[in-house]
Design an enzyme around this catalytic site. Structure first.
Site, PDB file in Angstrom:
ATOM      1  CG  HIS A 155      -5.510  -1.010  -6.945  1.00  0.00           C
ATOM      2  ND1 HIS A 155      -4.271  -1.165  -6.385  1.00  0.00           N
ATOM      3  CD2 HIS A 155      -6.278  -1.968  -6.375  1.00  0.00           C
ATOM      4  CE1 HIS A 155      -4.291  -2.173  -5.528  1.00  0.00           C
ATOM      5  NE2 HIS A 155      -5.500  -2.676  -5.514  1.00  0.00           N
ATOM      6  CB  CYS A 208      -0.913   0.025   1.224  1.00  0.00           C
ATOM      7  SG  CYS A 208      -2.217  -1.213   1.119  1.00  0.00           S
ATOM      8  CG  HIS A 211     -10.476  -2.381  -4.212  1.00  0.00           C
ATOM      9  ND1 HIS A 211     -10.727  -3.712  -4.526  1.00  0.00           N
ATOM     10  CD2 HIS A 211      -9.146  -2.303  -3.932  1.00  0.00           C
ATOM     11  CE1 HIS A 211      -9.590  -4.393  -4.420  1.00  0.00           C
ATOM     12  NE2 HIS A 211      -8.619  -3.569  -4.063  1.00  0.00           N
TER      13      HIS A 211
HETATM   14 FE1  DHE Z   1      -4.850  -7.268  -4.288  1.00  0.00          FE
HETATM   15  C1  DHE Z   1      -6.019  -8.007  -7.455  1.00  0.00           C
HETATM   16  C2  DHE Z   1      -2.675  -5.050  -5.623  1.00  0.00           C
HETATM   17  C3  DHE Z   1      -4.011  -6.245  -1.132  1.00  0.00           C
HETATM   18  C4  DHE Z   1      -6.607  -9.867  -2.983  1.00  0.00           C
HETATM   19  N1  DHE Z   1      -4.450  -6.607  -6.190  1.00  0.00           N
HETATM   20  C5  DHE Z   1      -5.053  -7.035  -7.358  1.00  0.00           C
HETATM   21  C6  DHE Z   1      -4.485  -6.327  -8.467  1.00  0.00           C
HETATM   22  C7  DHE Z   1      -3.527  -5.498  -7.945  1.00  0.00           C
HETATM   23  C8  DHE Z   1      -3.512  -5.677  -6.519  1.00  0.00           C
HETATM   24  C9  DHE Z   1      -2.628  -4.564  -8.698  1.00  0.00           C
HETATM   25  C10 DHE Z   1      -4.871  -6.484  -9.927  1.00  0.00           C
HETATM   26  C11 DHE Z   1      -4.144  -7.615 -10.582  1.00  0.00           C
HETATM   27  C12 DHE Z   1      -4.582  -7.831 -12.021  1.00  0.00           C
HETATM   28  O1  DHE Z   1      -5.795  -7.837 -12.293  1.00  0.00           O
HETATM   29  O2  DHE Z   1      -3.720  -7.991 -12.894  1.00  0.00           O
HETATM   30  N2  DHE Z   1      -3.605  -5.842  -3.509  1.00  0.00           N
HETATM   31  C13 DHE Z   1      -2.798  -5.059  -4.240  1.00  0.00           C
HETATM   32  C14 DHE Z   1      -2.040  -4.199  -3.365  1.00  0.00           C
HETATM   33  O3  DHE Z   1      -1.136  -3.403  -3.716  1.00  0.00           O
HETATM   34  C15 DHE Z   1      -2.600  -4.335  -2.016  1.00  0.00           C
HETATM   35  C16 DHE Z   1      -3.468  -3.112  -1.716  1.00  0.00           C
HETATM   36  C17 DHE Z   1      -1.577  -4.374  -0.891  1.00  0.00           C
HETATM   37  C18 DHE Z   1      -0.573  -5.495  -0.936  1.00  0.00           C
HETATM   38  O4  DHE Z   1       0.293  -5.537  -0.086  1.00  0.00           O
HETATM   39  O5  DHE Z   1      -0.618  -6.337  -1.810  1.00  0.00           O
HETATM   40  C19 DHE Z   1      -3.452  -5.578  -2.189  1.00  0.00           C
HETATM   41  N3  DHE Z   1      -5.259  -7.926  -2.377  1.00  0.00           N
HETATM   42  C20 DHE Z   1      -4.805  -7.382  -1.240  1.00  0.00           C
HETATM   43  C21 DHE Z   1      -5.225  -8.138  -0.092  1.00  0.00           C
HETATM   44  O6  DHE Z   1      -4.924  -7.898   1.111  1.00  0.00           O
HETATM   45  C22 DHE Z   1      -6.148  -9.199  -0.570  1.00  0.00           C
HETATM   46  C23 DHE Z   1      -7.557  -8.852  -0.114  1.00  0.00           C
HETATM   47  C24 DHE Z   1      -5.849 -10.593  -0.026  1.00  0.00           C
HETATM   48  C25 DHE Z   1      -4.566 -11.215  -0.527  1.00  0.00           C
HETATM   49  O7  DHE Z   1      -4.614 -12.334  -1.015  1.00  0.00           O
HETATM   50  O8  DHE Z   1      -3.529 -10.585  -0.382  1.00  0.00           O
HETATM   51  C26 DHE Z   1      -5.996  -9.035  -2.079  1.00  0.00           C
HETATM   52  N4  DHE Z   1      -6.095  -8.654  -5.075  1.00  0.00           N
HETATM   53  C27 DHE Z   1      -6.673  -9.671  -4.366  1.00  0.00           C
HETATM   54  C28 DHE Z   1      -7.403 -10.517  -5.281  1.00  0.00           C
HETATM   55  C29 DHE Z   1      -7.253  -9.979  -6.568  1.00  0.00           C
HETATM   56  C30 DHE Z   1      -6.418  -8.808  -6.408  1.00  0.00           C
HETATM   57  C31 DHE Z   1      -8.221 -11.733  -4.866  1.00  0.00           C
HETATM   58  C32 DHE Z   1      -7.810 -10.513  -7.890  1.00  0.00           C
HETATM   59  C33 DHE Z   1      -9.246 -10.204  -8.079  1.00  0.00           C
HETATM   60  C34 DHE Z   1      -9.797 -10.835  -9.353  1.00  0.00           C
HETATM   61  O9  DHE Z   1     -10.982 -11.202  -9.321  1.00  0.00           O
HETATM   62  O10 DHE Z   1      -9.093 -10.956 -10.348  1.00  0.00           O
END
Ligand code: DHE
Length: 560
Positions: free
Chosen positions: A338, A64, A380
């Site tokens: 994002h 983040c 989001h």
């Molecule tokens: Fe995610 C998708 C970044 C925290 C679960 N997350 C994404 C994508 C990005 C991103 C850039 C899109 C990818 C794509 O489509 O190519 N996520 C980030 C962060 O930077 C953040 C805020 C902090 C971190 O440290 O990573 C973050 N994300 C989380 C979580 O804490 C979540 C809830 C639980 C986990 O597994 O870490 C989480 N992010 C997800 C999921 C997707 C996702 C399940 C894909 C959704 C989908 O349906 O494709």
């Protein structure tokens, strides 16, 4: 590697040198100043605590706030800001979280770890090393060459309905057979896997760890087998296959947070082919040293990927038909890009610009920005949800981290020009701090979670709307307490219910119950989409901190 450190050193040393020279010139003329009061000692940690806290920062905070702590989804945490807050206030913020979306860490970190982190954040940020194409090549392991792999499916599993489930804190994915609801295999991967994406053929699962480890898993073998692996960078979140006709399974791309770059690979072997930096200027024309790669999608109408660069607010359309003469179209949108998904026609890509409270719409037919849509705070969408609104026709929806609403955006410029690229309706979500909305073309429902809500009851519940009723001004959601239905007993961590994902036939939606703690029970709750009743609760000691779930068929075809 040395360059990165040198750059940072230069940035740190240059102003210092200039200040010293300026001060020396001034001192020749000015009378000697009165002795200054002794400056407060700069916050410091022992080498051991610094290393341990740096590791925690990378694992828990950098996503983040950025490796350089310049801020994005989270606030800027450079000493100029953190010193103003001071040790006690920083500890309080980390312990209890904030209404701005920062979660509480008192159930994850000890008091000592929180205190060390508060000190660490007041110390200058250090840039991690670079990671070149040569480094990626050196890390690449082709475990099973293509000609040694089976030529037909060697198991009887219905691959279209397999779910690749992130086991966040065990560094694994569970491949769950969606028909039997049994774990087919647990496969070792990188740290805190972020997403899985499927090859266009549906045979391979591409998995990316937060630590940049990329695994390619073959599902035609008797049991799922990792056939190639590499380290794309130190931090990564996104991967995608090539989906244009003639390029199916030919290439893959991985987007890194650190170093800020994307890397194009051979789709069947993961051989690294090309590395492209995303460093450059923001939409305001200011140089940014850490513009991280956020979401990536593959076009089906052109040999192109849409690559979203978070900190610059630039959307890159990358044409992969000629890697030596790579064509990139750079589209100005808004910060910080994002996650996002296609509209129902897969011509327009809608991506959250979360700090601007906007959704950017790219027309991949013309490679131009179609619109910047104003929304409620911090959209989001995950990949969003496409459905036919009773009044406004085809629409796409997103929920919000910063508001308890679901925004519905018109996506039909031909049929409904007056409502295209506008928020046509806001539905009430049961709480703010939502991460994902979901529907399916065969479903009558629109679902939304709120896993980061500070109220555990809200975090454990989901809202569901009947799409046919959405045009009705008095429409209300049914709120279902999924965590209670999972019945996993008392846990220290909040039972956060996260990311609905449909099965391949669109009649079940699966939710994870995520406690954020690998020593505690977790579950996946399978809900019958029609009756909205719990069908199965998948509990298994191997199901450690499940979060994202990626159904093979829906992910292959971008169905959401
Ligand atoms: Fe995610 C998708 C970044 C925290 C679960 N997350 C994404 C994508 C990005 C991103 C850039 C899109 C990818 C794509 O489509 O190519 N996520 C980030 C962060 O930077 C953040 C805020 C902090 C971190 O440290 O990573 C973050 N994300 C989380 C979580 O804490 C979540 C809830 C639980 C986990 O597994 O870490 C989480 N992010 C997800 C999921 C997707 C996702 C399940 C894909 C959704 C989908 O349906 O494709």
């Amino acid at each position: 590697m040395q360059n990165g450190f040198r750059n940072v050193l230069m940035l740190a040393v240059l102003p210092l040198a200039m200040n010293v020279a300026f001060a020396a010139a001034k001192a020749e003329k000015a009378p000697a100043p009165a002795p200054a009061p002794a400056a407060a000692a700069a916050p410091t940690l022992s080498a051991e605590d610094k290393a341990a806290t740096g590791k925690t920062y990378f694992e828990r905070c950098a996503g983040c706030h950025g490796m350089l702590r310049k801020g994005a989804t989270g606030k800027n945490l450079e000493p100029a800001n953190t010193a103003k807050l001071g040790q006690a206030r920083l500890e309080k913020i980390m312990t209890y979280g904030t209404e701005g979306g920062m979660v509480n860490f008192d159930d994850i970190l000890s008091k000592k770890e929180i205190s060390n982190m508060a000190t660490y954040l007041q110390m200058p940020a250090e840039a991690p090393p670079e990671w070149s194409l040569a480094d990626i090549k050196n890390s690449w392991k082709l475990l099973i060459p293509v000609d040694k792999r089976p030529t037909k499916q060697m198991n009887k599993v219905n691959l279209a309905n397999v779910f690749s489930v992130t086991l966040r804190d065990s560094g694994e994915v569970a491949l769950i057979d969606g028909d039997t609801k049994k774990i087919w295999a647990v496969v070792k991967t990188g740290y805190a896997v972020h997403i899985s994406r499927m090859s266009t053929s549906g045979r391979y699962v591409h998995v990316i760890g937060r630590d940049g480890r990329y695994d390619l898993i073959d599902m035609w073998t008797e049991m799922p087998t990792t056939v190639a692996t590499l380290k794309a960078g130190f931090e990564a979140r996104s991967i995608e296959a090539s989906k244009f006709k003639g390029y199916e399974d030919k290439y893959a791309v991985v987007g890194s947070y650190w170093p800020p770059q994307y890397t194009i690979l051979d789709g069947l072997t993961l051989e690294p082919l090309k590395n492209v930096s995303t460093r450059g200027n923001t939409v305001e024309g200011v140089y940014h040293p850490e513009p991280r790669v956020a979401s990536i999608v593959a076009s089906e109408i052109k040999p192109e990927w849409v690559i979203n660069v978070k900190e610059t607010g630039m959307i890159k359309i990358v044409d992969y038909s000629d890697l030596n003469n790579l064509k990139e179209t750079t589209i100005n949108s808004a910060k910080f890009l994002h996650d996002g998904g296609w509209d129902s026609t897969k011509r327009y890509f809608l991506v959250a610009a979360n700090a601007s409270h906007k959704v950017a719409v790219v027309d991949t037919q013309t490679s131009k920005l179609a619109a910047l849509v104003d929304t409620a705070k911090i959209p989001h969408p995950g990949r969003g949800a496409n459905f036919k609104h009773p009044k406004f026709g085809p629409v796409w929806a997103t929920s919000h981290l910063g508001a308890d609403v679901i925004s519905i955006i018109g996506t039909d410029p031909k049929g409904h020009p007056e409502s295209a690229w506008k928020v046509v309706q806001e539905l009430k979500n049961h709480g703010a701090n939502s991460l994902f909305v979901k529907t399916h073309p065969k479903s009558e429902n629109l679902w939304s979670d709120a896993p980061l809500n500070p109220d555990p009851k809200m975090a454990g519940s989901v809202s569901v709307y009947k799409i046919a009723d959405i045009g009705n001004p008095d429409v209300k959601a049914e709120v279902i307490d999924i965590a209670a239905a999972a019945n996993i007993g008392k846990t220290k961590g909040v039972q956060r219910v996260v990311q609905g994902e449909y099965n391949s036939t669109g009649d079940e939606i699966w939710f994870s119950v995520w406690t954020g703690n690998k020593t505690e029970a977790s579950a996946i709750v399978v809900v019958d989409d029609k009756t909205r009743k719990v069908k199965t609760v998948i509990k298994d000691p191997r199901l450690v901190t499940p979060t994202g779930k990626f159904n093979v068929y829906n992910t292959m075809h971008d169905i959401y």
